[in-house]
Design an enzyme around this catalytic site. Structure first.
Site, PDB file in Angstrom:
ATOM      1  N   CYS A 113       0.812  -1.225   0.000  1.00  0.00           N
ATOM      2  CA  CYS A 113       0.000   0.000   0.000  1.00  0.00           C
ATOM      3  C   CYS A 113       0.848   1.279   0.000  1.00  0.00           C
ATOM      4  CB  CYS A 113      -0.962   0.001   1.184  1.00  0.00           C
ATOM      5  SG  CYS A 113      -2.062  -1.416   1.173  1.00  0.00           S
ATOM      6  N   HIS A 253      -3.012   7.287   2.785  1.00  0.00           N
ATOM      7  CA  HIS A 253      -3.493   5.992   2.291  1.00  0.00           C
ATOM      8  C   HIS A 253      -4.860   5.728   2.913  1.00  0.00           C
ATOM      9  CE1 HIS A 253      -4.009   1.890   1.351  1.00  0.00           C
ATOM     10  NE2 HIS A 253      -3.594   1.407   2.510  1.00  0.00           N
ATOM     11  N   ASN A 283     -10.262   0.077   0.826  1.00  0.00           N
ATOM     12  CA  ASN A 283      -8.808   0.164   0.728  1.00  0.00           C
ATOM     13  C   ASN A 283      -8.388  -0.390  -0.637  1.00  0.00           C
ATOM     14  OD1 ASN A 283      -6.052  -0.239   0.867  1.00  0.00           O
ATOM     15  ND2 ASN A 283      -6.068  -1.087   2.945  1.00  0.00           N
TER      16      ASN A 283
END
Ligand code: COA
Length: 367
Positions: A113, A253, A283
């Protein structure tokens, strides 16, 4: 030394929406719990035929169009992804072919990520050293293909999508100003996709024990994320020579609203300074920052001159941040639109494959 400006941006998400209510029919969970614990309401799921490369190529074309850059003018393509089409060839090479970027080098970067931060930094540094002039950085994920929809610990979190930036060299100050990258491999087990690599090649055992799915220790990841977000943001600010008060926008993020709130508390900054769109996309791993950036531009939160930090964390463990003075397109509108290149790119790829086939048929090839 030239500066590395972000001059184009684009995002693509699949049409199919998976809501919390949909998930509550698949595992023992409910909308209220997911919203309270994560902030997520729904996420996008790739349809059959949609892959990290197709989503990535689409986002790339949009970014090139904003920048007014033709695919043939791109020197380097970096695709950050944890859900590549294959172990090899690189998804970046598939995108290179799909968009007809015939003069570009292309490779994948895997930092989970945090990958988009790493990729953006690598591209920016290549521009800063004068080694290249134009880069395409793509974050693209189809993590739904690696998600166990019987595991309520993970399936509530992830969604699919892609975002892309064009970076260009310019003598004008601005663009990517300061960056930090960190890692701690001792926490690798907290978030992993254990099988399919050289340690656990695909076998009946790996298949039956679910080792091709994402595995996560949510509590440990949560603890790690809340610890590093604020610290990395401040490091990037310091490296860029700014003061913390000058920071106007933070694009974190998009993993969990509570993690972003913890970062806001750590930085003593109001939530209004943070871009949050995880409620609609979940996500999307490495794609989450460019998708959030694109929406911040569209809603006018990120304008020419805005001082922003992009900050990410993820498996590895990895984390990092970039301080960016937002630029916008730096070259005047041109008569040829990059998206017009789409059919040529397809034709080009087809002709190259055909020529290779004919060459083999008529002249033979020695291995
Ligand atoms: N739906 C409903 N209830 C759930 C649930 C779900 N999906 N998952 C767990 N629960 C229940 C548990 O059974 C437990 O109930 P109990 O208190 O009655 O025993 C309670 O909720 C707490 O469970 P726990 O597993 O301890 O949850 P948590 O507080 O760790 O929260 C996450 C889980 C996933 C929301 C949280 O750990 C998290 O967000 N971690 C970070 C993950 C992340 O961001 N990963 C990507 C990083 S890039």
């Amino acid at each position: 030394m030239p500066y590395a400006h972000i001059t184009g941006w684009g995002m693509t998400v699949p049409r199919k929406i998976l809501t919390n209510d949909d998930l509550s029919k698949m595992v023992e969970t409910n909308d209220a719990w997911i919203r309270e614990m994560t902030g997520i309401r729904e996420r996008r799921i790739a349809a059959e035929g949609e892959t990290s490369a197709t989503l990535g190529a689409d986002a790339a074309f949009k970014a090139l169009s904003v920048a007014g850059v033709l695919p043939t003018e791109v020197d380097l393509i970096i695709c950050s992804t944890s859900s590549p089409e294959h172990i090899f060839p690189a998804t970046a090479c598939l995108i290179q072919d799909a968009i007809g970027a015939s003069n570009a080098g292309a490779f994948d970067l895997l930092a989970a990520c945090s990958g988009f931060i790493y990729a953006l930094n690598m591209a920016a540094q290549s521009i800063r050293t004068g080694s290249i002039k134009t880069a395409l950085v793509i974050g693209s994920e189809t993590l739904s293909r690696f998600t166990n929809y019987k595991d309520r610990n993970t399936c509530i979190l992830f969604g699919d999508g892609s975002g892309a930036f064009v970076l260009q060299a310019s003598e004008k100050p601005g663009g990517v100003m300061g960056s930090v990258m960190h890692s701690d491999g001792s926490g690798g087990d907290f978030l992993s996709l254990p099988a399919g690599g050289s340690r656990h090649p695909a076998s009946e055992v790996t298949l039956h024990t679910g080792m091709h799915f994402i595995h996560m220790d949510g509590k440990e990841v949560f603890r790690f994320a809340t610890r590093v977000m604020a610290q990395a943001t401040l490091e990037a600010v310091e490296k860029s020579g700014w003061k913390a008060e000058e920071l106007e926008l933070i694009v974190p993020h998009q993993a969990n609203r509570r993690i972003i709130e913890a970062a806001a508390r750590g930085l003593k900054m109001p939530m209004e300074k943070f871009v949050v769109n995880l409620d609609r996309y979940g996500n999307t791993s490495t794609a989450s920052i460019p998708i959030a950036v694109v929406e911040a531009v569209q809603t006018g939160r990120l304008k020419s001159g805005t001082k922003a930090v992009f900050v990410g964390f993820g498996a590895g463990l990895t984390w990092g941040a970039l301080a960016v003075e937002w630029s916008g397109p730096i070259q005047p509108e041109r008569a040829i639109r990059p998206e017009w290149y789409r059919p040529f790119a397809r034709l080009r790829s087809f002709v190259r494959r055909l020529l290779r086939l004919l060459e083999g048929l008529f002249f033979g090839r020695e291995l």
